[in-house]
Design an enzyme around this catalytic site. Structure first.
Site, PDB file in Angstrom:
ATOM      1  CB  THR A  92      20.377 105.379  28.211  1.00  0.00           C
ATOM      2  OG1 THR A  92      21.366 106.354  27.618  1.00  0.00           O
ATOM      3  CG2 THR A  92      19.517 106.282  28.147  1.00  0.00           C
ATOM      4  CB  SER A 140      19.935 114.118  26.027  1.00  0.00           C
ATOM      5  OG  SER A 140      19.811 112.447  26.233  1.00  0.00           O
ATOM      6  N   GLY A 177      22.766 104.416  24.319  1.00  0.00           N
ATOM      7  CA  GLY A 177      24.414 103.952  23.464  1.00  0.00           C
ATOM      8  C   GLY A 177      24.914 105.570  23.272  1.00  0.00           C
ATOM      9  N   GLY A 178      24.763 106.883  23.905  1.00  0.00           N
ATOM     10  CA  GLY A 178      24.842 107.742  23.578  1.00  0.00           C
ATOM     11  C   GLY A 178      24.637 108.285  22.237  1.00  0.00           C
TER      12      GLY A 178
END
Length: 571
Positions: A382, A444, A465-466
């Site tokens: 991201t 998300s 970073g998820g």
């Protein structure tokens, strides 16, 4: 340009920590000025944003330039083939607005085929690509709040795509790790690889097709993308790959104007991403629980075992709360707000205290019925940027393609990489509110945040970073507010992350920590039944938190996390 130290707070806690652990931490890069500031995922994107601000544009004008430039210089992280969540602080009214432009599942999605195909086999295919929302999102923001023309705010990104940018060592490593995926798509391989290998350090990477796509979008508006030649090319390519996309998916796509989540924490109003995103509720609910627990922060050092056990126990409980609530459903916003009520937080506080005291890793979790998604993988990628303008406005935005390079599919002739955000849907548990449906948007973990304090102090922050995005933002926020250290010092501290659990066979208490964390902490955490795994700071595992703001003296500042190619500038 001068160093950012005008918003100093006491640093006794950090000094004590450094005495205990003399490890030399890497340094965040900072900038400050009296007019405006930009911090973004790449120096070129930052400079393009500054260029718009210097032309008299506002934060939203600059955000368009930064967002589109990141799609050129950080193609592995985001782009117009992906999604964005956009927070905007409007100085004239003191209000914070949010625009959600996540990708949507094609209306012709074959749910049975998608759910029966293992993620490992569909992760980098056309079936993983949601209808892109980023361009619609930034256009909606510009139409509502921008001041310069659409053509003018696109010019920097057009030039960058045509002229290219220089590959550095960090980027070379990303390209090298993704080369095997990029080779599988002819257009992606031709664009991003050199003789089928990663571009070398120092190579000038150009994207002339994307420059032409940007020119078309500048001249014809976003219809060029959602109802024009680019749409036609996208659908043609999708059908050749057996995809489910249709022209109607593009024609009908609309960004959503939604109130951000808002809570009061100490002396700050904290705003973050609303449903269907789960990053905002992770941050907001964690802060509400910390406020209820009222820990003695004076007895806790930043990121010591007590701190990690406290946040770890809070996050474990928070994860279990939103799992069956926050997603793209009609009642998700209302139900998510109920999680923040005093009644619910009080009940959570009691369970959190039990978790903190538990020494058995099998301490029962609250009911969790959820699936592991793309945001939980190591490949999640991201980009976050913050912009502050001379008028006191601020943008804090996070955008993504899903995995690094998304689906690794480039639409021929456009230079546009497609996302793979469909992998963020639940596929095993039909009762999950995040279960895949045609037209639905997968949730998300993106957590763009704006904090409004006293004496006109305002700050925006976020990270890539998820799954590690909200935990990183939470650490920086609590370090700054509760430990009284600066944002620069908070970024420089070794980071940690509490993993989400998805099955009862998994370890209940799994903690990831950066390698600079004192080794002596491992035994302490293991005595509390935490399983430890260490990662190097340079491994691109933990997100690089970017921060920008205005201090109580009116100084604009930016702090760029060195864990990525982030860069801050101010004037």
């Amino acid at each position: 340009m001068k160093a950012l130290r005008t918003y100093l707070f006491p640093i006794i806690a950090l000094t004590f920590l450094l005495i205990l652990n003399p490890t030399v931490y890497a340094a965040a890069q900072t900038a400050s000025g009296k007019k405006h500031a930009v911090v973004a995922g790449h120096p070129v994107a930052t400079k393009n944003g500054m260029m718009i601000l210097e032309q008299g544009g506002n934060a939203v004008d600059a955000a368009v330039a930064v967002s589109l430039s990141l799609g050129v210089v950080e193609p592995y992280g985001s782009g117009i083939g992906g999604k964005i969540i956009f927070l905007y602080y409007e100085a004239a009214t003191g209000k914070v607005h949010s625009i959600e432009a996540l990708g949507a599942a094609p209306m012709n999605t074959d749910v049975k085929t998608f759910t029966s195909t293992p993620q490992s086999k569909r992760k980098y295919t056309i079936h993983a690509a949601a209808t892109p929302g980023l361009l619609a999102g930034i256009h909606a923001a510009h139409k509502q709040y921008g001041t310069l023309s659409w053509v003018d705010v696109m010019k920097p990104a057009i030039k960058t795509a045509a002229d290219g940018y220089i590959i550095d060592a960090k980027q070379h490593r990303i390209y090298k790790n993704a080369a095997s995926r990029l080779r599988k798509n002819a257009a992606a391989s031709e664009l991003y690889l050199i003789d089928n290998n990663a571009p070398p350090i120092g190579y000038r990477m150009k994207n002339p097709d994307l420059a032409e796509s940007y020119i078309s979008i500048a001249q014809n508006g976003i219809d060029a993308f959602y109802n024009g030649a680019i749409t036609t090319q996208f659908i043609h390519s999708s059908k050749k790959l057996d995809g489910w996309h249709s022209e109607e998916d593009f024609h009908d796509y609309q960004p959503r104007i939604i109130k951000p989540l808002r809570i009061k924490y100490k002396n700050f109003d904290v705003y973050s991403s609303p449903p269907p995103l789960i990053g905002g509720i992770t941050l907001a609910l964690s802060l509400r629980c910390l406020d209820a627990i009222k820990p003695d922060w004076s007895s806790i050092e930043p990121h010591d075992p007590e701190h990690m056990n406290l946040l770890g126990s809070v996050l474990q409980e928070v994860y279990s709360q939103f799992a069956m609530v926050t997603a793209d459903t009609p009642d998700a916003y209302k139900r998510t707000l109920k999680l923040l009520t005093s009644k619910n937080v009080s009940a959570m506080k009691n369970r959190i205290k039990l978790r903190m005291a538990a020494t058995n890793e099998l301490f029962p979790l609250s009911s969790i019925k959820d699936d592991e998604t793309l945001d939980d993988s190591l490949q999640a990628c991201t980009s976050h940027f913050v912009i502050v303008d001379q008028f006191g406005n601020m943008v804090s935005a996070t955008q993504s393609l899903g995995s690094k390079f998304g689906s690794a599919i480039v639409i021929p002739g456009t230079g546009i990489l497609l996302n793979n955000s469909m992998n963020n849907f639940a596929t095993r548990t039909k009762s999950s509110p995040n279960y895949i449906e045609p037209g639905k948007r997968p949730r998300s973990t993106m957590t763009p945040t704006i904090m409004v304090g006293q004496n006109n102090f305002i700050v925006g922050l976020g990270a890539p970073g998820g799954q590690r995005i909200p935990t990183a933002v939470l650490q920086v926020v609590t370090d700054f507010i509760n430990h009284g250290i600066t944002f620069e010092e908070a970024i420089n501290l070794p980071r940690f992350h509490i993993r989400r659990n998805f099955t009862r066979a998994e370890k209940r208490k799994f903690l990831d920590i950066e390698s600079a964390t004192p080794q002596s902490y491992d035994a302490d955490m293991e005595s509390r039944s935490w399983t430890i795994e260490r990662y190097k700071r340079s491994a691109y595992y933990f997100g690089g938190v970017n921060i920008g703001g205005i201090d109580s003296n009116g100084l604009r500042f930016g702090v760029a996390d060195d864990r990525r190619t982030n860069h801050a500038e101010a004037e």
